[in-house]
Design an enzyme around this catalytic site. Structure first.
Site, PDB file in Angstrom:
ATOM      1  N   LYS A 149     -29.637 -57.188 -23.176  1.00  0.00           N
ATOM      2  CA  LYS A 149     -29.708 -55.997 -22.334  1.00  0.00           C
ATOM      3  C   LYS A 149     -29.174 -54.742 -23.034  1.00  0.00           C
ATOM      4  O   LYS A 149     -29.740 -53.668 -22.904  1.00  0.00           O
ATOM      5  CB  LYS A 149     -28.857 -56.293 -21.096  1.00  0.00           C
ATOM      6  CG  LYS A 149     -29.169 -55.537 -19.888  1.00  0.00           C
ATOM      7  CD  LYS A 149     -28.419 -56.108 -18.694  1.00  0.00           C
ATOM      8  CE  LYS A 149     -26.931 -56.330 -19.001  1.00  0.00           C
ATOM      9  NZ  LYS A 149     -26.144 -56.553 -17.774  1.00  0.00           N
TER      10      LYS A 149
ATOM     11  N   ARG B  41     -24.987 -55.391  -7.771  1.00  0.00           N
ATOM     12  CA  ARG B  41     -24.592 -56.755  -8.083  1.00  0.00           C
ATOM     13  C   ARG B  41     -24.971 -57.728  -6.975  1.00  0.00           C
ATOM     14  O   ARG B  41     -25.036 -58.924  -7.200  1.00  0.00           O
ATOM     15  CB  ARG B  41     -23.073 -56.816  -8.281  1.00  0.00           C
ATOM     16  CG  ARG B  41     -22.687 -56.896  -9.724  1.00  0.00           C
ATOM     17  CD  ARG B  41     -21.203 -57.147  -9.889  1.00  0.00           C
ATOM     18  NE  ARG B  41     -20.664 -56.284 -10.925  1.00  0.00           N
ATOM     19  CZ  ARG B  41     -20.961 -56.394 -12.209  1.00  0.00           C
ATOM     20  NH1 ARG B  41     -21.770 -57.344 -12.630  1.00  0.00           N
ATOM     21  NH2 ARG B  41     -20.460 -55.567 -13.084  1.00  0.00           N
TER      22      ARG B  41
ATOM     23  N   ARG C 213     -23.145 -68.441 -31.793  1.00  0.00           N
ATOM     24  CA  ARG C 213     -22.559 -67.210 -32.346  1.00  0.00           C
ATOM     25  C   ARG C 213     -21.279 -67.494 -33.152  1.00  0.00           C
ATOM     26  O   ARG C 213     -20.391 -68.222 -32.704  1.00  0.00           O
ATOM     27  CB  ARG C 213     -22.225 -66.294 -31.168  1.00  0.00           C
ATOM     28  CG  ARG C 213     -21.980 -64.871 -31.524  1.00  0.00           C
ATOM     29  CD  ARG C 213     -22.313 -63.968 -30.368  1.00  0.00           C
ATOM     30  NE  ARG C 213     -21.487 -64.225 -29.179  1.00  0.00           N
ATOM     31  CZ  ARG C 213     -21.689 -63.627 -27.999  1.00  0.00           C
ATOM     32  NH1 ARG C 213     -22.687 -62.776 -27.849  1.00  0.00           N
ATOM     33  NH2 ARG C 213     -20.919 -63.891 -26.972  1.00  0.00           N
TER      34      ARG C 213
ATOM     35  N   ARG D 291     -15.842 -67.550 -30.696  1.00  0.00           N
ATOM     36  CA  ARG D 291     -15.029 -67.112 -29.557  1.00  0.00           C
ATOM     37  C   ARG D 291     -14.820 -68.276 -28.601  1.00  0.00           C
ATOM     38  O   ARG D 291     -15.728 -69.053 -28.354  1.00  0.00           O
ATOM     39  CB  ARG D 291     -15.730 -65.969 -28.830  1.00  0.00           C
ATOM     40  CG  ARG D 291     -15.036 -64.648 -29.035  1.00  0.00           C
ATOM     41  CD  ARG D 291     -15.797 -63.528 -28.395  1.00  0.00           C
ATOM     42  NE  ARG D 291     -16.272 -63.863 -27.043  1.00  0.00           N
ATOM     43  CZ  ARG D 291     -17.064 -63.083 -26.328  1.00  0.00           C
ATOM     44  NH1 ARG D 291     -17.488 -61.953 -26.834  1.00  0.00           N
ATOM     45  NH2 ARG D 291     -17.442 -63.440 -25.110  1.00  0.00           N
TER      46      ARG D 291
ATOM     47  N   ARG E 127     -20.487 -68.655 -16.057  1.00  0.00           N
ATOM     48  CA  ARG E 127     -20.855 -67.238 -16.040  1.00  0.00           C
ATOM     49  C   ARG E 127     -22.280 -67.047 -15.513  1.00  0.00           C
ATOM     50  O   ARG E 127     -22.560 -66.156 -14.730  1.00  0.00           O
ATOM     51  CB  ARG E 127     -20.766 -66.648 -17.453  1.00  0.00           C
ATOM     52  CG  ARG E 127     -19.369 -66.184 -17.844  1.00  0.00           C
ATOM     53  CD  ARG E 127     -19.392 -65.521 -19.219  1.00  0.00           C
ATOM     54  NE  ARG E 127     -19.279 -66.503 -20.299  1.00  0.00           N
ATOM     55  CZ  ARG E 127     -19.552 -66.241 -21.579  1.00  0.00           C
ATOM     56  NH1 ARG E 127     -19.965 -65.053 -21.934  1.00  0.00           N
ATOM     57  NH2 ARG E 127     -19.403 -67.173 -22.500  1.00  0.00           N
TER      58      ARG E 127
END
Ligand SMILES: [Zn+2]
Length: 216
Positions: free
Chosen positions: A13, A89, A128, A161, A172
């Protein structure tokens, strides 16, 4: 042209938003910016919002909705419109915003939904790796370092991370989907959503979006 952009974390995004903002000369705003500006500026809505956040409570929709509307109304340079990220939201926020902006130049024209399959998102996030020394970013699936776990640029060890794992990603995403799916369905009914296949390459994504917005 006023746009809401919606997409799960990792859907790309951010990249798309900066390109839209440049190409169409829009104000790119996140709800985080709006909250910070209101709280720092000590506006009545900001003060109310602060009371909630300081207690660790969610800011009620009514405050958020009005804050967003005020912020958009009072932009010094309205440019060609706004690109809003992180709002609405919830379905309640979407409905309230519509009421607040009906018939004004702040009404939303287009919603961009960055659609991406869970498996693809998992690879993007869990693959990642970053170099803490020079900041270079890798992905073990898409952009692996030449030598496993070692930075190509500076030779430092790569790290992951802590919350970039599948379990935490699922939490999430579930949260995101639960709130956002009804919002997107709401705008789908109005026929203003552009669904973008966010698993495609950045160039493909960008040309689709550009066409969509130009033909609007
Ligand atoms: Zn490095």
């Amino acid at each position: 042209m006023n746009i809401f952009i919606m997409g799960a974390p990792g859907s790309g995004k951010g990249t798309v938003s900066s390109r839209i903002k440049e190409e169409f000369n829009l104000n790119h705003i996140s709800t985080g910016d709006i909250f910070r500006a209101n709280i720092a500026g000590g506006t009545p809505l900001g003060l109310k919002a602060k009371e909630y956040t300081e207690k660790g409570l969610l800011v009620p929709d009514e405050i958020t909705n009005n804050m967003v509307k005020d912020y958009l109304m009072n932009l010094a340079d309205k440019k060609n419109g706004y690109l809003l990220d992180g709002y609405p939201r919830t379905l309640d926020q979407a409905k309230a915003f519509e009421e607040l902006t009906k018939g004004t130049d702040l009404a939303v024209d287009r919603v961009i939904a960055m659609d991406i399959p869970f498996e693809e998102l998992t690879r993007r996030i869990t693959g990642r790796r970053t170099c803490k020394n020079c900041g270079e970013i890798y992905n073990i699936y898409y952009k692996p370092p030449k030598k496993e776990n070692v930075c190509d640029v500076c030779g430092h060890e790569l790290s992951q991370r802590k919350d970039d794992n599948e379990a935490s990603l699922k939490v999430r995403l579930d949260e995101y989907a639960k709130n956002t799916a009804p919002v997107i369905a709401y705008y789908d009914d109005k026929g203003i959503v552009s669904h973008i296949d966010a698993s495609k390459s950045q160039e493909e994504i960008w040309s689709t979006i550009k066409e969509t917005l130009k033909n609007k």
